[in-house]
Design an enzyme around this catalytic site. Structure first.
Site, mmCIF file in Angstrom:
data_model
loop_
_atom_site.group_PDB
_atom_site.id
_atom_site.type_symbol
_atom_site.label_atom_id
_atom_site.label_comp_id
_atom_site.label_asym_id
_atom_site.label_seq_id
_atom_site.Cartn_x
_atom_site.Cartn_y
_atom_site.Cartn_z
ATOM 1 N N PRO A 163 -41.689 12.040 38.050
ATOM 2 C CA PRO A 163 -41.814 10.605 37.793
ATOM 3 C C PRO A 163 -41.038 10.253 36.532
ATOM 4 O O PRO A 163 -41.200 10.930 35.509
ATOM 5 C CB PRO A 163 -43.329 10.417 37.567
ATOM 6 C CG PRO A 163 -43.845 11.763 37.151
ATOM 7 C CD PRO A 163 -42.933 12.783 37.790
ATOM 8 N N GLN B 103 -47.607 7.709 40.818
ATOM 9 C CA GLN B 103 -48.180 8.165 39.564
ATOM 10 C C GLN B 103 -48.901 7.013 38.865
ATOM 11 O O GLN B 103 -48.316 5.949 38.641
ATOM 12 C CB GLN B 103 -47.150 8.737 38.599
ATOM 13 C CG GLN B 103 -47.905 9.369 37.416
ATOM 14 C CD GLN B 103 -47.033 9.864 36.294
ATOM 15 O OE1 GLN B 103 -46.256 9.099 35.731
ATOM 16 N NE2 GLN B 103 -47.167 11.131 35.952
ATOM 17 N N CYS C 24 -47.648 11.455 29.050
ATOM 18 C CA CYS C 24 -46.800 10.486 28.348
ATOM 19 C C CYS C 24 -47.302 10.269 26.922
ATOM 20 O O CYS C 24 -48.486 10.000 26.711
ATOM 21 C CB CYS C 24 -46.777 9.160 29.102
ATOM 22 S SG CYS C 24 -45.759 7.942 28.271
ATOM 23 N N LYS D 135 -50.613 15.439 36.109
ATOM 24 C CA LYS D 135 -49.441 15.970 35.398
ATOM 25 C C LYS D 135 -49.766 15.981 33.914
ATOM 26 O O LYS D 135 -50.092 14.930 33.346
ATOM 27 C CB LYS D 135 -48.218 15.099 35.683
ATOM 28 C CG LYS D 135 -46.937 15.558 34.979
ATOM 29 C CD LYS D 135 -45.739 14.830 35.564
ATOM 30 C CE LYS D 135 -44.430 15.183 34.897
ATOM 31 N NZ LYS D 135 -44.230 14.508 33.611
ATOM 32 N N ASN E 21 -42.940 22.304 35.127
ATOM 33 C CA ASN E 21 -41.950 21.271 34.815
ATOM 34 C C ASN E 21 -41.451 21.446 33.385
ATOM 35 O O ASN E 21 -42.161 21.937 32.523
ATOM 36 C CB ASN E 21 -42.612 19.880 34.990
ATOM 37 C CG ASN E 21 -41.783 18.748 34.387
ATOM 38 O OD1 ASN E 21 -42.193 18.105 33.417
ATOM 39 N ND2 ASN E 21 -40.610 18.507 34.943
ATOM 40 N N GLY E 22 -40.206 20.995 33.164
ATOM 41 C CA GLY E 22 -39.659 20.943 31.815
ATOM 42 C C GLY E 22 -38.435 21.818 31.643
ATOM 43 O O GLY E 22 -38.510 23.038 31.729
ATOM 44 N N GLY E 23 -37.274 21.189 31.451
ATOM 45 C CA GLY E 23 -36.066 21.925 31.100
ATOM 46 C C GLY E 23 -35.474 22.762 32.220
ATOM 47 O O GLY E 23 -34.586 23.583 31.952
ATOM 48 N N GLY F 191 -36.774 16.929 36.485
ATOM 49 C CA GLY F 191 -36.644 15.540 36.063
ATOM 50 C C GLY F 191 -35.193 15.192 35.812
ATOM 51 O O GLY F 191 -34.450 14.810 36.714
ATOM 52 N N ARG F 192 -34.771 15.408 34.566
ATOM 53 C CA ARG F 192 -33.432 14.967 34.173
ATOM 54 C C ARG F 192 -32.317 15.614 34.977
ATOM 55 O O ARG F 192 -31.333 14.960 35.326
ATOM 56 C CB ARG F 192 -33.244 15.194 32.667
ATOM 57 C CG ARG F 192 -34.068 14.200 31.859
ATOM 58 C CD ARG F 192 -34.251 14.639 30.440
ATOM 59 N NE ARG F 192 -35.125 15.805 30.324
ATOM 60 C CZ ARG F 192 -35.558 16.323 29.190
ATOM 61 N NH1 ARG F 192 -35.178 15.782 28.056
ATOM 62 N NH2 ARG F 192 -36.360 17.369 29.176
HETATM 63 C C1 LIG Z 1 -36.326 8.462 31.514
HETATM 64 C C2 LIG Z 1 -37.584 9.275 31.666
HETATM 65 C C3 LIG Z 1 -38.747 8.645 32.017
HETATM 66 C C4 LIG Z 1 -39.934 9.384 32.198
HETATM 67 N N1 LIG Z 1 -41.060 8.755 32.655
HETATM 68 C C5 LIG Z 1 -42.166 9.498 32.975
HETATM 69 C C6 LIG Z 1 -43.294 8.904 33.620
HETATM 70 O O1 LIG Z 1 -43.324 7.724 33.963
HETATM 71 N N2 LIG Z 1 -44.352 9.712 33.895
HETATM 72 C C7 LIG Z 1 -44.363 11.045 33.575
HETATM 73 O O2 LIG Z 1 -45.339 11.749 33.853
HETATM 74 N N3 LIG Z 1 -43.300 11.614 32.963
HETATM 75 C C8 LIG Z 1 -42.216 10.876 32.699
HETATM 76 N N4 LIG Z 1 -41.103 11.490 32.151
HETATM 77 C C9 LIG Z 1 -41.138 12.945 31.910
HETATM 78 C C10 LIG Z 1 -40.637 13.697 33.142
HETATM 79 O O3 LIG Z 1 -41.465 13.461 34.264
HETATM 80 C C11 LIG Z 1 -40.594 15.202 32.851
HETATM 81 O O4 LIG Z 1 -41.900 15.651 32.585
HETATM 82 C C12 LIG Z 1 -39.711 15.544 31.656
HETATM 83 O O5 LIG Z 1 -38.483 14.832 31.685
HETATM 84 C C13 LIG Z 1 -39.429 17.052 31.595
HETATM 85 O O6 LIG Z 1 -38.766 17.479 32.765
HETATM 86 P P1 LIG Z 1 -37.161 17.711 32.783
HETATM 87 O O7 LIG Z 1 -36.849 18.591 31.612
HETATM 88 O O8 LIG Z 1 -36.892 18.381 34.114
HETATM 89 O O9 LIG Z 1 -36.521 16.370 32.650
HETATM 90 C C14 LIG Z 1 -39.929 10.772 31.973
HETATM 91 C C15 LIG Z 1 -38.728 11.396 31.610
HETATM 92 C C16 LIG Z 1 -37.557 10.663 31.465
HETATM 93 C C17 LIG Z 1 -36.277 11.380 31.118
#
Ligand SMILES: Cc1cc2nc3c(=O)[nH]c(=O)nc-3n(C[C@H](O)[C@H](O)[C@H](O)COP(=O)(O)O)c2cc1C
Length: 332
Positions: free
Chosen positions: A13, A66, A96, A135, A207-209, A229-230
């Site tokens: 999300p 979510q 968050c 989450k 999740n993460g990185g 995510g990213r």
């Molecule tokens: C632009 C952006 C918005 C995000 N919004 C949410 C959100 O609405 N809810 C949530 O649980 N995490 C949110 N996250 C966190 C991501 O879901 C994820 O946990 C975090 O980016 C780490 O994963 P990654 O390293 O694969 O990006 C957001 C991340 C980004 C970059």
């Protein structure tokens, strides 16, 4: 599909990013990944303009809404609305760290209230048949992740949670922006692996990185699922390989150009409803990252799709500017 297969590969999300247009685009590339909406607060679900806030296209399934909130009754009512809308999962945000969310006493600060989160999960579970998931982070501030994550997971598991997605770093609630909170606190994948080992019956999603599908596959030796995510958003071309590499299924399309062409009927439908072209194409800017012409593609979309009256022809023009990826993903 076994229940734990359902969460094998998820797209995170992300506020402002994983809106319905983004999810439709992602779904074209992978039919199996589980998709998540942006966080929507219970206040918005209960009192807002529902169709605009949580409406989606059935093609987006499997899809989770979510929720952000901390009041068990409001969460239960919102979960019910989500299920009636057709969502296949309801996920509670306990990760968050933004100030706005902290003021509402939800998001990551709920890591300090495991029993209360358990009550929230139980209240939602009592209202819906679809999976209820959470989450979270591995801890917040001065918490010891060993103890904090264990206590938290035990509370939500007792309440019947169907899966726990763990962003494998702490959130520091004071002094860091939400963006820094996705980068600065160190990642600790081993902590998430230990959680799964200690709770074999709990579906645990890491999740993460996670930067590539190869990395995602490596984590699957220790956990039930991985959430990107990213990497998924910024380099969406990677998603074309998800069905073959993660599920042993055929890739829906051979390359980014085919995907973009397949999006055109959707774009035309949306433009007819009054959607601006850029609201859709803004999610596609990374589709050709690493391919000759990628920058020209991005620039053309960025400058032309925002113009009044811009239509699908802009995407066709942009596609004419790109070449082929050297190691184009191969369908299984
Ligand atoms: C632009 C952006 C918005 C995000 N919004 C949410 C959100 O609405 N809810 C949530 O649980 N995490 C949110 N996250 C966190 C991501 O879901 C994820 O946990 C975090 O980016 C780490 O994963 P990654 O390293 O694969 O990006 C957001 C991340 C980004 C970059």
């Amino acid at each position: 599909m076994k229940p734990d297969q359902a969460h094998r590969f998820c797209i995170a999300p992300m506020m402002e990013w994983t809106d319905r247009h983004c999810r439709f685009f992602h779904r074209l590339m992978t039919r199996r990944a589980r998709l998540y909406t942006e966080m929507v607060t219970t206040g918005a679900v209960l009192h807002g303009e529902r169709e605009r806030l949580i409406g989606f296209d059935p093609f987006e399934h499997p899809l989770a809404l979510q929720l952000g909130g901390a009041d068990p009754r409001a969460l239960a009512q919102s979960a019910r609305i989500a299920e009636d809308f057709g969502y296949g999962e309801v996920n509670l945000n306990v990760g968050c760290p933004s100030d706005r969310v902290q003021e509402g006493r939800f998001g990551a600060c709920l890591m300090a209230e495991p029993d209360h989160v358990g009550e929230c999960v139980a209240a939602m579970k009592a209202q819906v048949k679809v999976p209820v998931t959470v989450k979270c982070r591995i801890g917040i501030d001065a918490q010891d992740p060993e103890e904090a994550l264990e206590t938290f997971a035990a509370a939500v598991e007792r309440a019947g949670v169907d899966a726990l997605v763990v962003h494998a770093r702490k959130a520091w609630l004071k002094g860091l922006s939400p963006r820094e909170n996705r980068e600065v606190p160190p990642l600790d994948y081993a902590r998430v692996y230990r959680l799964k080992a200690a709770h074999p019956r709990l579906t645990v999603v890491l999740n993460g990185g996670v930067a590539s599908l190869a990395d995602a596959a490596a984590h699957l030796a220790f956990v039930d699922g991985v959430m990107l995510g990213r990497a998924a958003y910024q380099e969406p071309w990677r998603l074309i390989e998800v069905d073959p590499l993660m599920f042993g299924a055929r890739a829906p399309f051979a390359d980014g150009s085919e995907v973009a062409a397949a999006l055109i009927p959707y774009i035309e439908r949306e433009l007819a409803r009054g959607t601006r072209l850029s609201a859709i194409t803004r999610h596609m800017l990374g589709l050709f990252r690493g391919v000759p012409g990628a920058r020209a593609f991005r620039r053309h979309l960025a400058s032309e799709a925002v113009k009044p009256g811009a239509d699908a022809a802009v995407l066709v023009e942009a596609l004419a500017l790109v070449g082929k990826r050297a190691s184009e993903p191969v369908a299984a």
